[in-house]
Design a protein around this motif. Structure first.
Motif, short mmCIF file in Angstrom:
data_model
loop_
_atom_site.label_atom_id
_atom_site.label_comp_id
_atom_site.label_asym_id
_atom_site.label_seq_id
_atom_site.Cartn_x
_atom_site.Cartn_y
_atom_site.Cartn_z
N ALA A 287 62.98 64.07 19.34
CA ALA A 287 62.06 63.63 18.30
C ALA A 287 62.25 62.16 17.94
N GLU A 288 63.23 61.52 18.53
CA GLU A 288 63.54 60.15 18.10
C GLU A 288 62.47 59.14 18.50
N ARG B 110 68.17 50.54 14.30
CA ARG B 110 68.03 49.65 15.46
C ARG B 110 67.71 50.48 16.68
N PHE B 111 66.91 49.91 17.58
CA PHE B 111 66.75 50.48 18.92
C PHE B 111 67.29 49.42 19.86
N GLU B 112 68.44 49.68 20.43
CA GLU B 112 69.18 48.65 21.16
C GLU B 112 69.31 47.41 20.27
N LYS B 113 68.76 46.28 20.71
CA LYS B 113 68.92 45.06 19.90
C LYS B 113 67.84 44.96 18.81
N MET B 114 66.74 45.70 19.03
CA MET B 114 65.60 45.53 18.14
C MET B 114 65.82 46.26 16.81
N VAL B 115 65.60 45.54 15.72
CA VAL B 115 65.78 46.16 14.41
C VAL B 115 64.41 46.67 13.94
N ALA B 116 64.20 47.95 14.03
CA ALA B 116 62.88 48.52 13.70
C ALA B 116 62.72 48.67 12.20
N VAL B 117 63.80 49.00 11.51
CA VAL B 117 63.79 49.09 10.05
C VAL B 117 65.02 48.34 9.56
N GLY C 169 51.50 48.51 6.93
CA GLY C 169 52.11 47.54 7.82
C GLY C 169 51.44 47.58 9.17
N ALA C 170 51.52 46.45 9.88
CA ALA C 170 50.88 46.36 11.18
C ALA C 170 51.52 47.35 12.16
N ASN C 171 50.89 47.54 13.31
CA ASN C 171 51.47 48.39 14.36
C ASN C 171 52.87 47.88 14.68
N GLY C 172 53.80 48.80 14.72
CA GLY C 172 55.16 48.42 15.08
C GLY C 172 55.97 47.86 13.92
N ALA C 173 55.42 47.89 12.71
CA ALA C 173 56.14 47.35 11.55
C ALA C 173 57.36 48.20 11.20
N GLY C 174 57.31 49.48 11.57
CA GLY C 174 58.47 50.34 11.29
C GLY C 174 58.17 51.51 10.38
N LYS C 175 56.90 51.75 10.08
CA LYS C 175 56.53 52.83 9.16
C LYS C 175 56.98 54.21 9.65
N SER C 176 56.60 54.51 10.88
CA SER C 176 56.96 55.83 11.41
C SER C 176 58.47 55.99 11.50
N THR C 177 59.15 54.92 11.81
CA THR C 177 60.61 54.98 11.91
C THR C 177 61.22 55.31 10.55
N VAL C 178 60.67 54.72 9.48
CA VAL C 178 61.14 55.06 8.13
C VAL C 178 60.93 56.55 7.88
N ASP D 60 52.17 60.95 8.15
CA ASP D 60 52.09 59.75 8.96
C ASP D 60 50.66 59.61 9.48
N GLU D 61 49.92 58.68 8.91
CA GLU D 61 48.52 58.44 9.27
C GLU D 61 47.71 59.74 9.32
N PRO D 62 47.60 60.42 8.19
CA PRO D 62 46.97 61.75 8.19
C PRO D 62 45.47 61.72 8.47
N SER E 82 53.00 64.82 11.34
CA SER E 82 53.30 63.66 12.16
C SER E 82 52.04 62.89 12.51
N GLN E 83 52.26 61.72 13.08
CA GLN E 83 51.15 60.85 13.47
C GLN E 83 50.30 61.52 14.56
N LEU E 84 50.91 62.47 15.28
CA LEU E 84 50.20 63.15 16.37
C LEU E 84 49.54 64.41 15.84
N THR F 246 49.29 54.49 6.40
CA THR F 246 47.88 54.36 6.78
C THR F 246 47.56 52.93 7.19
N HIS F 247 46.51 52.82 7.99
CA HIS F 247 45.97 51.49 8.31
C HIS F 247 44.63 51.30 7.59
N ASP F 248 44.29 52.29 6.77
CA ASP F 248 42.98 52.29 6.14
C ASP F 248 43.12 51.81 4.70
N1 LIG Z 1 62.37 55.90 20.06
C1 LIG Z 1 62.20 54.57 20.12
N2 LIG Z 1 62.85 53.84 21.04
C2 LIG Z 1 62.71 52.50 21.10
N3 LIG Z 1 61.94 51.79 20.26
C3 LIG Z 1 61.27 52.44 19.32
C4 LIG Z 1 61.35 53.88 19.19
N4 LIG Z 1 60.58 54.25 18.14
C5 LIG Z 1 60.03 53.13 17.66
N5 LIG Z 1 60.44 52.04 18.35
C6 LIG Z 1 60.06 50.65 18.08
O1 LIG Z 1 60.29 50.39 16.72
C7 LIG Z 1 59.24 49.60 16.18
C8 LIG Z 1 58.66 50.29 14.99
O2 LIG Z 1 57.94 51.41 15.44
P1 LIG Z 1 57.18 52.39 14.46
O3 LIG Z 1 56.66 53.49 15.28
O4 LIG Z 1 58.07 52.71 13.32
O5 LIG Z 1 56.00 51.48 13.95
P2 LIG Z 1 54.77 51.87 13.03
O6 LIG Z 1 54.80 50.95 11.86
O7 LIG Z 1 54.76 53.31 12.75
O8 LIG Z 1 53.56 51.48 13.97
P3 LIG Z 1 52.12 52.18 14.15
O9 LIG Z 1 51.27 51.67 13.04
O10 LIG Z 1 51.65 51.67 15.46
O11 LIG Z 1 52.31 53.65 14.10
C9 LIG Z 1 58.25 49.35 17.30
O12 LIG Z 1 58.51 48.09 17.85
C10 LIG Z 1 58.56 50.44 18.29
O13 LIG Z 1 58.29 50.01 19.59
#
Ligand SMILES: Nc1ncnc2c1ncn2[C@@H]1O[C@H](COP(=O)(O)OP(=O)(O)OP(=O)(O)O)[C@@H](O)[C@H]1O
Ligand SMILES: [Mg+2]
Lengths: 271, 256
Positions: free
Chosen positions: B255-256, A19-26, A43-52, A166-168, A89-91, A199-201
């Motif tokens: 890194a978070e 979770r990030f505050e109230k938002m459940v990212a994964v 998954g779409a942008n923001g789906a939670g891939k990078s967080t996983v 992450d999105e190589p 990393s994605q960067l 990937t988005h590809d």
């Molecule tokens: N450090 C953080 N603090 C707050 N919210 C975050 C943080 N990292 C990610 N989020 C939120 O968690 C959600 C998932 O983000 P994540 O980066 O995992 O998505 P993603 O699937 O990798 O998207 P993308 O395809 O754009 O890379 C998003 O809504 C993002 O805004």
């Protein structure tokens, strides 16, 4: 490692949640990825891939749940996990102010390679990634494709069992992209590396990955191999259709819900 | 311990490579102390407005200006860290099995080496301006040690702020907000004795004061220091260790 494959998964998550505050990212995900598999996380942008990926690579602590990577618990034994994995990393994270060689040497030192291993493996990684001629040029003069290959070289120096990418291929031209795919498949073939890739590809997902998981707002919508996923949607379904179907919000409103549920169960058994 | 030093050295090595490859920063950072010494120092020396005892005003502020230039360049180390975070360099360092403490310590020591170069620059300017400098090897060694310690303190402090604010814009604001008061609430350009009481209290808890105090005793002939070197170095070492502990805890959150 082959022995392990019988008993363990390369990656296994248990109700993994962040979770990030109230938002459940994964949101309570359970994934199982076998050794030697190339596994795609879509998954779409923001789906939670990078967080996983950040949780599995020990960069981010889970809010609840846990996971084993390479047989090690990510929370209790992060050091062992770090030794077993490579991460791109994605960067574009290679240091532009250093040469390719210097970037590699830093990685080799931080991974504790002995001097003889270091010299041999750096030379090996450079030639494997086709960068030998550019080894002593500053990375800021590299093309995007070269930087990506350098980062892969950095990530494979210590021969990790599992690679996280992450999105190589984001932002790479088709030639550069195919080159990265080719190198990844060779790594898998030569070292039996397990590769988790986001990937988005859709072409990438289909050609490269043995299995895919599609995420939607922090949850796994479906897991399965690309061909099965397409077949499950209909005869002429493309990967784009599959993605649109499972990555969007449409699952529970859709008329074909039962059909999808069916596929999902099949996919789980197969995956 | 051996691993800690080895990994720290690897970090220092790349930081130094980058520094030597792009010396524009060193050069541009030399301008400010030059102005302080040549303009501010000389003008104020003429007014005889500040009583610095037997020491000339220029000799008095030379250690202060060295400390200032160490402070100003180290405190912006945080910007570089945030930059590295935005580029994903921090992530790459943190997925490696390297000890988190060596990553943080390596950065601090790299900042220290930057301070060494600044020391050379200021010695050179001071020499040209006929400031009486002490050049015994042991003294120079002690000066360099205090500069490395001081730079380590401010760079680590800066890293901690970077971990808290996480964006460049916010960092810039806070960086400005902290450095100027730290500089003026110290014994850099006037002695503690002429400060109003409230300011002296602040100056006494300002680590910069201890760096300057040590430098003032060490660098210039006839320089007087208020505290003993033992106190100066103990305070600096203690502050450095405490900041390192905090930074090691906070650095992974980048890194978070
Ligand atoms: N450090 C953080 N603090 C707050 N919210 C975050 C943080 N990292 C990610 N989020 C939120 O968690 C959600 C998932 O983000 P994540 O980066 O995992 O998505 P993603 O699937 O990798 O998207 P993308 O395809 O754009 O890379 C998003 O809504 C993002 O805004
Ligand atoms: Mg992402």
């Amino acid at each position: 490692m082959n022995d392990d494959a019988i008993h363990h998964f390369a990656i296994e998550t248990f109700d993994l949640t962040r979770r990030f505050e109230k938002m459940v990212a994964v949101d309570h995900i359970d994934l199982r990825i076998s050794y030697g598999e190339v596994f795609g996380l879509l998954g779409a942008n923001g789906a939670g891939k990078s967080t996983v990926i950040k949780m599995l690579t020990t960069l981010l602590t889970p809010s609840s749940g846990s996971a084993d990577v390479g047989g090690f618990d990510i929370i209790k034994t992060p050091d062992e996990v770090r030794r077993s994995i490579g991460y791109v990393s994605q960067l574009l994270s290679a240091d532009g102010a250093l040469t390719g060689y210097e970037n590699l040497r830093l990685s080799a030192k931080l991974y504790g390679l002995s001097k003889s291993d270091r010299i041999y493996r750096i030379a090996d990684a450079l030639s494997f990634m086709g960068l030998t001629d550019y080894a002593h040029k500053l990375v800021k003069n590299y093309s995007g494709g070269m930087i990506r290959r350098l980062e892969l070289a950095q990530a494979m120096l210590h021969r990790p069992a599992i690679l996280f990418l992450d999105e190589p291929t984001i932002g790479l031209d088709p030639v550069a992209r195919h080159m990265v795919w080719d190198r990844l498949l060779t790594l898998r073939h030569d070292y039996g590396m397990t590769i988790l890739i986001t990937t988005h590809d859709m072409e990438e997902a289909e050609t490269l990955c043995d299995n895919l998981a599609i995420m939607h707002s922090g949850k796994i919508s479906i897991v399965g191999n690309p061909a099965k996923l397409r077949a499950g949607l209909g005869e002429n379904a493309s990967m784009d259709d599959v993605f649109a179907y499972f990555a969007g919000g449409s699952i529970h409103e859709s008329g074909a819900f039962r059909e999808v549920e069916q596929t999902r169960h099949t996919a789980r058994r197969l995956g | 311990m051996q691993r800690f030093l080895y990994e720290s050295a690897a970090i220092v090595e790349v930081e130094l490579l980058k520094l030597l490859r792009d010396p524009t920063e060193i050069i541009s950072r030399a301008v400010q102390p030059l102005l302080w010494l040549m303009v501010f120092g000389q003008v104020l020396a003429r007014t005889h407005g500040i009583n610095t005892g037997s020491l000339s005003y220029l000799a008095f502020i030379t250690p202060g200006i060295l400390a200032q230039s160490v402070l100003f360049s180290s405190i912006f180390y945080g910007i570089a860290i945030i930059w590295e975070r935005d580029l994903g360099v921090v992530h790459k360092l943190l997925v490696s099995p390297a000890m988190r403490s060596s990553l943080v310590f390596g950065k601090a020591i790299a900042a220290g080496f930057r301070g060494v170069i600044q020391t050379a620059v200021i010695y050179f300017i001071a020499f040209l301006m006929h400031v009486g400098l002490r050049l015994e090897p042991l003294i120079i060694f002690a000066v360099l040690t205090s500069v490395i310690l001081g730079a380590g303190i401010f760079a680590t402090f800066s890293l901690i702020i970077a971990c808290i604010v996480k964006t460049r814009e916010r960092f810039m604001g806070i960086g400005q907000l902290l450095t100027m008061p730290m500089f003026f609430a110290s014994n850099a350009i006037y002695p503690l004795e002429i400060m109003p009481n409230w300011l002296r209290v602040i100056a006494q808890i300002n680590p910069l004061t201890y760096l300057i105090d040590a430098l003032r005793g060490l660098m210039v002939t006839g320089g007087a220091h208020i505290h003993s070197y033992t106190i100066d170095f103990s305070v600096m070492l203690m502050v450095f260790v405490i900041l390192l502990f905090i930074a090691v805890k906070l650095y992974p959150t980048l890194a978070e």
